[in-house]
Design a protein around this motif. Structure first.
Motif, PDB file in Angstrom:
ATOM      1  N   LEU A   2       0.841  -1.199   0.000  1.00  0.00           N
ATOM      2  CA  LEU A   2       0.000   0.000   0.000  1.00  0.00           C
ATOM      3  C   LEU A   2       0.881   1.256   0.000  1.00  0.00           C
ATOM      4  O   LEU A   2       0.938   1.999   0.988  1.00  0.00           O
ATOM      5  N   PRO A   3       1.576   1.518  -1.088  1.00  0.00           N
ATOM      6  CA  PRO A   3       2.423   2.719  -1.139  1.00  0.00           C
ATOM      7  C   PRO A   3       1.584   3.991  -1.035  1.00  0.00           C
ATOM      8  O   PRO A   3       0.455   4.043  -1.515  1.00  0.00           O
ATOM      9  N   ASN A   4       2.151   4.987  -0.369  1.00  0.00           N
ATOM     10  CA  ASN A   4       1.549   6.326  -0.217  1.00  0.00           C
ATOM     11  C   ASN A   4       0.440   6.404   0.817  1.00  0.00           C
ATOM     12  O   ASN A   4      -0.057   7.494   1.109  1.00  0.00           O
ATOM     13  N   VAL A   5       0.013   5.275   1.379  1.00  0.00           N
ATOM     14  CA  VAL A   5      -0.957   5.317   2.470  1.00  0.00           C
ATOM     15  C   VAL A   5      -0.235   5.749   3.743  1.00  0.00           C
ATOM     16  O   VAL A   5       0.917   5.392   3.989  1.00  0.00           O
ATOM     17  N   ASN A   6      -0.891   6.551   4.577  1.00  0.00           N
ATOM     18  CA  ASN A   6      -0.294   7.015   5.828  1.00  0.00           C
ATOM     19  C   ASN A   6      -0.280   5.905   6.874  1.00  0.00           C
ATOM     20  O   ASN A   6      -1.234   5.126   6.982  1.00  0.00           O
ATOM     21  N   LEU A   7       0.783   5.872   7.660  1.00  0.00           N
ATOM     22  CA  LEU A   7       0.895   4.920   8.760  1.00  0.00           C
ATOM     23  C   LEU A   7       0.852   5.679  10.080  1.00  0.00           C
ATOM     24  O   LEU A   7       1.611   6.627  10.295  1.00  0.00           O
ATOM     25  N   ASN A  38      12.564   4.804   5.721  1.00  0.00           N
ATOM     26  CA  ASN A  38      13.645   4.856   4.740  1.00  0.00           C
ATOM     27  C   ASN A  38      13.145   4.458   3.353  1.00  0.00           C
ATOM     28  O   ASN A  38      13.582   5.011   2.333  1.00  0.00           O
ATOM     29  N   ASN A  39      12.238   3.488   3.311  1.00  0.00           N
ATOM     30  CA  ASN A  39      11.711   3.005   2.031  1.00  0.00           C
ATOM     31  C   ASN A  39      10.611   3.901   1.481  1.00  0.00           C
ATOM     32  O   ASN A  39      10.526   4.135   0.277  1.00  0.00           O
ATOM     33  N   SER A  40       9.759   4.413   2.368  1.00  0.00           N
ATOM     34  CA  SER A  40       8.573   5.156   1.919  1.00  0.00           C
ATOM     35  C   SER A  40       8.807   6.655   1.807  1.00  0.00           C
ATOM     36  O   SER A  40       8.084   7.351   1.078  1.00  0.00           O
ATOM     37  N   LYS A  41       9.786   7.181   2.564  1.00  0.00           N
ATOM     38  CA  LYS A  41      10.050   8.628   2.633  1.00  0.00           C
ATOM     39  C   LYS A  41       8.853   9.404   3.179  1.00  0.00           C
ATOM     40  O   LYS A  41       8.707  10.601   2.934  1.00  0.00           O
ATOM     41  N   GLN A  42       7.991   8.744   3.934  1.00  0.00           N
ATOM     42  CA  GLN A  42       6.774   9.379   4.454  1.00  0.00           C
ATOM     43  C   GLN A  42       6.893   9.678   5.945  1.00  0.00           C
ATOM     44  O   GLN A  42       7.543   8.950   6.694  1.00  0.00           O
ATOM     45  N   THR A  43       6.211  10.739   6.357  1.00  0.00           N
ATOM     46  CA  THR A  43       6.068  11.026   7.780  1.00  0.00           C
ATOM     47  C   THR A  43       5.262   9.918   8.441  1.00  0.00           C
ATOM     48  O   THR A  43       4.294   9.401   7.879  1.00  0.00           O
ATOM     49  N   GLU A  96      13.910  10.484  17.830  1.00  0.00           N
ATOM     50  CA  GLU A  96      14.821  11.495  17.286  1.00  0.00           C
ATOM     51  C   GLU A  96      15.340  11.161  15.886  1.00  0.00           C
ATOM     52  O   GLU A  96      15.731  12.066  15.146  1.00  0.00           O
ATOM     53  N   THR A  97      15.341   9.899  15.491  1.00  0.00           N
ATOM     54  CA  THR A  97      15.820   9.570  14.145  1.00  0.00           C
ATOM     55  C   THR A  97      14.691   9.479  13.123  1.00  0.00           C
ATOM     56  O   THR A  97      14.941   9.258  11.930  1.00  0.00           O
ATOM     57  N   LEU A  98      13.441   9.632  13.570  1.00  0.00           N
ATOM     58  CA  LEU A  98      12.295   9.536  12.666  1.00  0.00           C
ATOM     59  C   LEU A  98      11.767  10.917  12.301  1.00  0.00           C
ATOM     60  O   LEU A  98      11.857  11.862  13.091  1.00  0.00           O
ATOM     61  N   LYS A  99      11.183  11.012  11.137  1.00  0.00           N
ATOM     62  CA  LYS A  99      10.372  12.174  10.788  1.00  0.00           C
ATOM     63  C   LYS A  99       8.949  11.824  11.186  1.00  0.00           C
ATOM     64  O   LYS A  99       8.289  11.011  10.542  1.00  0.00           O
ATOM     65  N   ALA A 100       8.508  12.408  12.288  1.00  0.00           N
ATOM     66  CA  ALA A 100       7.237  11.981  12.876  1.00  0.00           C
ATOM     67  C   ALA A 100       6.401  13.168  13.316  1.00  0.00           C
ATOM     68  O   ALA A 100       6.922  14.256  13.576  1.00  0.00           O
ATOM     69  N   VAL A 101       5.101  12.939  13.388  1.00  0.00           N
ATOM     70  CA  VAL A 101       4.163  13.858  14.017  1.00  0.00           C
ATOM     71  C   VAL A 101       3.535  13.117  15.180  1.00  0.00           C
ATOM     72  O   VAL A 101       3.021  12.007  15.010  1.00  0.00           O
ATOM     73  N   VAL A 102       3.616  13.694  16.360  1.00  0.00           N
ATOM     74  CA  VAL A 102       3.023  13.079  17.548  1.00  0.00           C
ATOM     75  C   VAL A 102       1.654  13.694  17.797  1.00  0.00           C
ATOM     76  O   VAL A 102       1.502  14.914  17.837  1.00  0.00           O
ATOM     77  N   ASN A 103       0.663  12.832  17.954  1.00  0.00           N
ATOM     78  CA  ASN A 103      -0.696  13.271  18.259  1.00  0.00           C
ATOM     79  C   ASN A 103      -1.011  12.869  19.698  1.00  0.00           C
ATOM     80  O   ASN A 103      -1.163  11.676  20.000  1.00  0.00           O
ATOM     81  N   LEU A 104      -1.062  13.839  20.600  1.00  0.00           N
ATOM     82  CA  LEU A 104      -1.385  13.587  22.006  1.00  0.00           C
ATOM     83  C   LEU A 104      -2.901  13.482  22.146  1.00  0.00           C
ATOM     84  O   LEU A 104      -3.637  14.385  21.740  1.00  0.00           O
ATOM     85  N   ILE A 105      -3.361  12.387  22.737  1.00  0.00           N
ATOM     86  CA  ILE A 105      -4.785  12.074  22.768  1.00  0.00           C
ATOM     87  C   ILE A 105      -5.291  12.109  24.205  1.00  0.00           C
ATOM     88  O   ILE A 105      -4.889  11.275  25.033  1.00  0.00           O
ATOM     89  N   PRO A 106      -6.153  13.053  24.564  1.00  0.00           N
ATOM     90  CA  PRO A 106      -6.759  13.023  25.893  1.00  0.00           C
ATOM     91  C   PRO A 106      -7.539  11.729  26.095  1.00  0.00           C
ATOM     92  O   PRO A 106      -8.275  11.288  25.207  1.00  0.00           O
ATOM     93  N   PHE A 107      -7.361  11.097  27.231  1.00  0.00           N
ATOM     94  CA  PHE A 107      -8.057   9.849  27.532  1.00  0.00           C
ATOM     95  C   PHE A 107      -9.554  10.082  27.650  1.00  0.00           C
ATOM     96  O   PHE A 107     -10.004  11.010  28.325  1.00  0.00           O
ATOM     97  N   ILE A 126      -6.369  14.724   9.218  1.00  0.00           N
ATOM     98  CA  ILE A 126      -5.126  14.146   8.731  1.00  0.00           C
ATOM     99  C   ILE A 126      -4.463  15.052   7.708  1.00  0.00           C
ATOM    100  O   ILE A 126      -3.236  15.097   7.612  1.00  0.00           O
ATOM    101  N   GLU A 127      -5.232  15.821   6.946  1.00  0.00           N
ATOM    102  CA  GLU A 127      -4.620  16.682   5.955  1.00  0.00           C
ATOM    103  C   GLU A 127      -3.837  17.819   6.601  1.00  0.00           C
ATOM    104  O   GLU A 127      -2.891  18.347   6.033  1.00  0.00           O
ATOM    105  N   ASP A 128      -4.200  18.188   7.819  1.00  0.00           N
ATOM    106  CA  ASP A 128      -3.485  19.239   8.521  1.00  0.00           C
ATOM    107  C   ASP A 128      -2.169  18.742   9.114  1.00  0.00           C
ATOM    108  O   ASP A 128      -1.332  19.536   9.537  1.00  0.00           O
ATOM    109  N   LEU A 129      -1.988  17.421   9.175  1.00  0.00           N
ATOM    110  CA  LEU A 129      -0.789  16.864   9.781  1.00  0.00           C
ATOM    111  C   LEU A 129       0.283  16.537   8.765  1.00  0.00           C
ATOM    112  O   LEU A 129       1.425  16.288   9.122  1.00  0.00           O
ATOM    113  N   ARG A 130      -0.056  16.493   7.491  1.00  0.00           N
ATOM    114  CA  ARG A 130       0.929  16.144   6.472  1.00  0.00           C
ATOM    115  C   ARG A 130       1.991  17.233   6.357  1.00  0.00           C
ATOM    116  O   ARG A 130       1.695  18.420   6.455  1.00  0.00           O
ATOM    117  N   ILE A 131       3.213  16.805   6.156  1.00  0.00           N
ATOM    118  CA  ILE A 131       4.330  17.749   6.068  1.00  0.00           C
ATOM    119  C   ILE A 131       4.873  17.739   4.647  1.00  0.00           C
ATOM    120  O   ILE A 131       5.115  16.675   4.105  1.00  0.00           O
TER     121      ILE A 131
END
Length: 372
Positions: free
Chosen positions: A216-221, A257-262, A288-299, A367-372
């Motif tokens: 599933l290339p290009n799908v967000n994980l 490394n393979n997908s180049k995706q956030t 620290e080695t990942l290109k990531a967006v963290v989503n903090l979720i109130p319980f 999700i569209e607001d989180l894409r970099i």
């Protein structure tokens, strides 16, 4: 014998090929059903004559039915209770966002309301996360490809769906084959969703992550980390024992490394358990080695028996400040929607003994607001 959904693409292709019918007619069938969900398949126009008895004997336009639809008070969220052919229930949640009310990269955005659909992939879940209501159900069964896609068909009757997130009931990567085929159908005719607007969430099924980009290339994980060390993860997510955090991070690094995706990191904030300053520093170093967006979720409360409490707003802000300021990690706090209809993250559970729905699950930052 139970009939197959016409959206069980693999089964339909196999039957057509065996009968010498071109598979190019399949998108025409799906388009007709999407526009006429309650139709008889004999009403699909312009098919070869041999297709009709085959469809009539082995397939149904829809194997699921909409049992109920409930709107939140602000009408931004609609929770769909869907009855499956085997009598079980799942839920899908529609979330609406008005793009004119916010900004992207500091600039006003044109447009209007766009909708995200949160779909389920299983009835119940094997993962048993202690902060999630679905875990109280145990695992019942996997959904078929058709049952996953039919949630989108039902939702399209309420709103034009632009994004799909696999964050409802179940662990999507534990139903891998159906997940892949459902996404392939959603991104093809007639749905034509962009793969970039589909997000698959997982607690970290390493062997499935290792092949996800190829299938599933290009799908967000999105990955549910929820704790920065293995001991805490195992306490609140028993399934984490099978997926050690170190090996999971190695898999995510290879995936990126393979997908180049956030990669999106989901982190539920539990008071006194994983929301302290040291946890924020641990998480920052972990990522620290990942290109990531963290989503903090109130319980979100899942019942009076829950031993968890929601983190204070002060702790959430301090946690976010550390990730952003010290580690330069883009960090958002999930906006809560649909709590008044038990349609917020982690509240998804269907109590069949009472024949009622008591929850939903949703991606509550667009999700569209989180894409970099």
């Amino acid at each position: 014998m139970a009939m197959r959904s016409v959206f069980d693409g693999g089964a339909l292709r196999t039957e057509f090929e065996s009968a010498g019918i071109s598979i190019h007619f399949i998108p025409l069938i799906w388009k007709h059903v999407l526009q006429n969900p309650g139709c008889d398949l004999d009403s699909v126009p312009s098919l070869p004559s041999a297709a009709y008895p085959l469809l009539r004997s082995k397939f149904r336009a829809m194997t699921s039915s909409l049992a109920a639809a409930v709107d939140s008070k602000d009408r931004d969220t609609t929770k769909l209770l869907i009855r499956l052919q085997n009598g079980a229930f799942v839920e899908a949640v529609i979330m609406r966002y008005d793009t004119r009310l916010g900004k992207y990269n500091g600039n006003p955005r044109p447009g209007g309301v766009r909708s995200t659909l949160c779909v389920s992939s299983q009835v119940g879940c094997k993962m048993g996360c202690k902060f999630c209501a679905t875990g109280t159900m145990g695992f019942k069964n996997n959904l078929s490809t058709g049952e996953i896609v039919e949630q989108l068909v039902h939702a399209q009757q309420f709103s034009r769906i632009r994004n799909v997130v696999f964050m409802g009931m179940g662990e999507p990567l534990n139903n891998y084959k159906a997940l892949v085929e459902a996404v392939e159908i959603m991104t093809g005719l007639p749905f034509q969703l962009s793969p970039k607007k589909i997000t698959v969430s997982t607690v970290g099924i390493i062997h499935a992550i290792n092949k996800l980009h190829d299938d599933l290339p290009n799908v967000n994980l999105a990955v549910s980390i929820h704790a920065p060390d293995q001991d805490i993860r195992c306490q609140i997510m028993p399934a984490a024992r099978a997926f050690p955090l170190g090996k999971l991070m190695d898999a995510l690094q290879t995936y990126q490394n393979n997908s180049k995706q956030t990669i999106f990191i989901e982190y539920i904030m539990l008071d006194g358990i994983n929301d302290q300053e040291q946890h924020a520093h641990q998480l920052g170093k972990l990522l620290e080695t990942l290109k990531a967006v963290v989503n903090l979720i109130p319980f979100n409360p899942i019942g009076i028996s829950s031993c968890f409490r929601t983190s204070s707003e002060q702790n959430v802000k301090r946690f976010q400040k550390i990730l952003r300021g010290v580690y330069n990690i883009r960090t958002t706090v999930r906006q809560q929607m649909g709590q008044d209809i038990s349609g917020a993250c982690g509240q998804l559970v269907v109590n069949l003994s009472e024949q009622r729905s008591a929850g939903g699950a949703s991606l509550l930052t667009d999700i569209e607001d989180l894409r970099i």
